[in-house]
Enzyme design. Structure first.
Site, PDB file in Angstrom:
ATOM      1  N   GLY A   4       0.809  -1.219   0.000  1.00  0.00           N
ATOM      2  CA  GLY A   4       0.000   0.000   0.000  1.00  0.00           C
ATOM      3  C   GLY A   4       0.844   1.270   0.000  1.00  0.00           C
ATOM      4  CD  GLU A  46      -1.332  -1.268  -3.719  1.00  0.00           C
ATOM      5  OE1 GLU A  46      -1.392  -1.330  -2.480  1.00  0.00           O
ATOM      6  OE2 GLU A  46      -1.953  -2.050  -4.464  1.00  0.00           O
ATOM      7  CD  GLU A  61       0.662  -5.876  -2.241  1.00  0.00           C
ATOM      8  OE1 GLU A  61       1.658  -6.157  -2.942  1.00  0.00           O
ATOM      9  OE2 GLU A  61       0.312  -4.698  -2.007  1.00  0.00           O
TER      10      GLU A  61
HETATM   11  N1  DAK Z   1       1.431  -3.791   8.901  1.00  0.00           N
HETATM   12  C1  DAK Z   1       1.417  -3.781  10.241  1.00  0.00           C
HETATM   13  N2  DAK Z   1       2.508  -3.554  10.984  1.00  0.00           N
HETATM   14  C2  DAK Z   1       3.665  -3.356  10.358  1.00  0.00           C
HETATM   15  C3  DAK Z   1       3.753  -3.343   8.937  1.00  0.00           C
HETATM   16  C4  DAK Z   1       2.556  -3.573   8.186  1.00  0.00           C
HETATM   17  N3  DAK Z   1       2.529  -3.540   6.860  1.00  0.00           N
HETATM   18  N4  DAK Z   1       5.037  -3.131   8.593  1.00  0.00           N
HETATM   19  C5  DAK Z   1       5.715  -2.990   9.747  1.00  0.00           C
HETATM   20  N5  DAK Z   1       4.903  -3.128  10.805  1.00  0.00           N
HETATM   21  C6  DAK Z   1       5.239  -3.044  12.228  1.00  0.00           C
HETATM   22  C7  DAK Z   1       5.952  -4.319  12.675  1.00  0.00           C
HETATM   23  O1  DAK Z   1       5.005  -5.333  12.969  1.00  0.00           O
HETATM   24  C8  DAK Z   1       6.686  -3.824  13.910  1.00  0.00           C
HETATM   25  O2  DAK Z   1       5.773  -3.752  14.984  1.00  0.00           O
HETATM   26  P1  DAK Z   1       6.184  -4.276  16.456  1.00  0.00           P
HETATM   27  O3  DAK Z   1       6.567  -5.697  16.274  1.00  0.00           O
HETATM   28  O4  DAK Z   1       7.348  -3.395  16.855  1.00  0.00           O
HETATM   29  O5  DAK Z   1       4.956  -4.061  17.284  1.00  0.00           O
HETATM   30  C9  DAK Z   1       7.069  -2.407  13.536  1.00  0.00           C
HETATM   31  O6  DAK Z   1       6.200  -2.025  12.462  1.00  0.00           O
HETATM   32  C10 DAK Z   1       8.503  -2.288  13.047  1.00  0.00           C
HETATM   33  O7  DAK Z   1       8.664  -3.252  12.012  1.00  0.00           O
HETATM   34  P2  DAK Z   1       9.903  -4.293  11.984  1.00  0.00           P
HETATM   35  O8  DAK Z   1      10.352  -4.596  13.358  1.00  0.00           O
HETATM   36  O9  DAK Z   1       9.475  -5.418  11.106  1.00  0.00           O
HETATM   37  O10 DAK Z   1      11.008  -3.385  11.281  1.00  0.00           O
HETATM   38  P3  DAK Z   1      12.198  -3.897  10.341  1.00  0.00           P
HETATM   39  O11 DAK Z   1      13.019  -2.692  10.092  1.00  0.00           O
HETATM   40  O12 DAK Z   1      12.841  -5.117  10.882  1.00  0.00           O
HETATM   41  O13 DAK Z   1      11.497  -4.321   8.966  1.00  0.00           O
HETATM   42  C11 DAK Z   1       9.983  -4.000   7.089  1.00  0.00           C
HETATM   43  C12 DAK Z   1      10.860  -3.342   8.209  1.00  0.00           C
HETATM   44  C13 DAK Z   1       9.172  -2.927   6.389  1.00  0.00           C
HETATM   45  C14 DAK Z   1      10.919  -4.677   6.074  1.00  0.00           C
HETATM   46  C15 DAK Z   1       9.089  -5.077   7.748  1.00  0.00           C
HETATM   47  O14 DAK Z   1       8.397  -4.458   8.842  1.00  0.00           O
HETATM   48  C16 DAK Z   1       8.074  -5.608   6.797  1.00  0.00           C
HETATM   49  O15 DAK Z   1       8.375  -6.491   5.986  1.00  0.00           O
HETATM   50  N6  DAK Z   1       6.814  -5.106   6.917  1.00  0.00           N
HETATM   51  C17 DAK Z   1       5.737  -5.583   6.100  1.00  0.00           C
HETATM   52  C18 DAK Z   1       5.875  -5.012   4.713  1.00  0.00           C
HETATM   53  C19 DAK Z   1       4.781  -5.519   3.800  1.00  0.00           C
HETATM   54  O16 DAK Z   1       4.672  -6.740   3.539  1.00  0.00           O
HETATM   55  N7  DAK Z   1       3.971  -4.581   3.313  1.00  0.00           N
HETATM   56  C20 DAK Z   1       2.918  -4.904   2.429  1.00  0.00           C
HETATM   57  C21 DAK Z   1       1.691  -5.135   3.231  1.00  0.00           C
HETATM   58  S1  DAK Z   1       0.440  -5.837   2.196  1.00  0.00           S
HETATM   59  C22 DAK Z   1      -6.361  -5.384  -0.376  1.00  0.00           C
HETATM   60  C23 DAK Z   1      -6.176  -4.150   0.197  1.00  0.00           C
HETATM   61  C24 DAK Z   1      -4.910  -3.720   0.444  1.00  0.00           C
HETATM   62  C25 DAK Z   1      -3.826  -4.498   0.162  1.00  0.00           C
HETATM   63  C26 DAK Z   1      -4.045  -5.721  -0.425  1.00  0.00           C
HETATM   64  C27 DAK Z   1      -5.295  -6.160  -0.704  1.00  0.00           C
HETATM   65  N8  DAK Z   1      -7.655  -5.838  -0.690  1.00  0.00           N
HETATM   66  C28 DAK Z   1      -8.708  -5.499   0.183  1.00  0.00           C
HETATM   67  C29 DAK Z   1      -7.859  -6.758  -1.743  1.00  0.00           C
HETATM   68  C30 DAK Z   1      -2.522  -4.052   0.491  1.00  0.00           C
HETATM   69  C31 DAK Z   1      -1.613  -4.943   0.942  1.00  0.00           C
HETATM   70  C32 DAK Z   1      -0.358  -4.551   1.530  1.00  0.00           C
HETATM   71  O17 DAK Z   1       0.033  -3.415   1.567  1.00  0.00           O
END
Ligand code: DAK
Length: 258
Positions: free
Chosen positions: A108, A111, A131
């Protein structure tokens, strides 16, 4: 505490997504605050907008995975619509929007950046659509906007493989216009916003409309869209002022958005 901060600076404004404990991830609260902040912009005086993320690590780390993890299909669709409505509002905002991508722009986050007119980023920025690794498709327009912004094969590679790319690669594929050191990013984005805000706002807005609407139709129709917007500029204060300044060799111009 609002999760979206808004500061007007002369004729442009800066909007900051601020949810640092989750790397500015987009939950419903952030999306609602962003929507409300966009609705509150006074377009009569604000002529360009910068959107950035709080801190030096993350623009937006995606939609909130914790919130999404328990959604039913119906709730998932509603969450997707909420994000899509806000991002479409940004894309069709009357004024130019510059994304100052100051770190992670994943899912997002990418996006959101792609809904803006122009993307600048810091050298620690990371872009991607992770995703499919979470078992979902991009849901806030990622499949559509990425494939329109960069070559189709590159968009498909990034989306199908969930591969992240760094700032220099994002620049090489045309996803961002320029890369800056972290501390130089916001000043550069604001400088660009100020330069845009110095031009005749009615003309800048007509250009945004012409480009966006023209790209959605064939060239014959697109040219007519431009003709009509071009015509609409004439006899406005700003057209008369801009041309008079040129003809009288006057440097200062007093554009008023009318
Ligand atoms: N959501 C929730 N919390 C998140 C987050 C996220 N996307 N990204 C990071 N955080 C939180 C972590 O859980 C952590 O929280 P605590 O554990 O401290 O409570 C805090 O932020 C710090 O993160 P990290 O400890 O993981 O920090 P690092 O530096 O080690 O890593 C990182 C940073 C960005 C590489 C990692 O946090 C990461 O991989 N985050 C997730 C990134 C990700 O996968 N983003 C895409 C999300 S999916 C839809 C609508 C919308 C969407 C899809 C479909 N429909 C309805 C069909 C959209 C989807 C997405 O965006």
């Amino acid at each position: 505490m609002p999760t979206v901060l808004y500061e007007v600076k002369g004729n442009y404004a800066v909007m900051t997504i601020s949810r640092p404990k989750a790397l500015n991830a987009l939950n419903s609260e952030v999306l609602n605050d962003l929507n409300a902040a966009l609705d509150a912009i006074d377009f009569s005086t604000v002529w360009a907008l910068v959107i950035t993320g709080d801190g030096a690590k993350s623009f937006v780390a995606g939609a909130d995975i914790a919130e999404m993890s328990t959604l039913t299909p119906e709730e998932g669709e509603a969450f997707g619509k909420k994000g899509n409505d806000v991002f479409r509002k940004i894309e069709t905002l009357p004024i130019p929007v510059i994304a100052a991508v100051n770190g992670f722009a994943l899912g997002g986050g990418n996006e959101l950046a792609m809904s803006c007119d122009i993307r600048l980023c810091s050298d620690n920025a990371l872009f991607g659509q992770p995703e499919v690794g979470l078992g979902i498709t991009p849901g806030f327009g990622g499949t559509q906007r990425l494939a329109r912004l960069v070559p189709k094969g590159i968009a498909k590679e990034l989306i199908y493989s969930a591969k992240n790319i760094k700032a220099d690669e994002a620049k090489a594929i045309g996803l961002v216009n320029a890369v800056y050191a972290q501390e130089e990013l916001l000043p550069a984005a604001e400088k660009l916003a100020a330069k845009i805000a110095k031009q005749a706002p009615i003309a800048v807005r007509a250009c945004k409309k012409a480009i966006n609407e023209g790209l959605d139709v064939d060239m014959d129709k697109a040219i007519v869209i431009e003709e009509k917007l071009f015509g609409s500029c004439f006899k406005t204060h700003d057209q008369i002022e801009g041309m008079d300044a040129f003809l009288t060799k006057r440097k200062e111009k007093n554009f008023i958005n009318a």
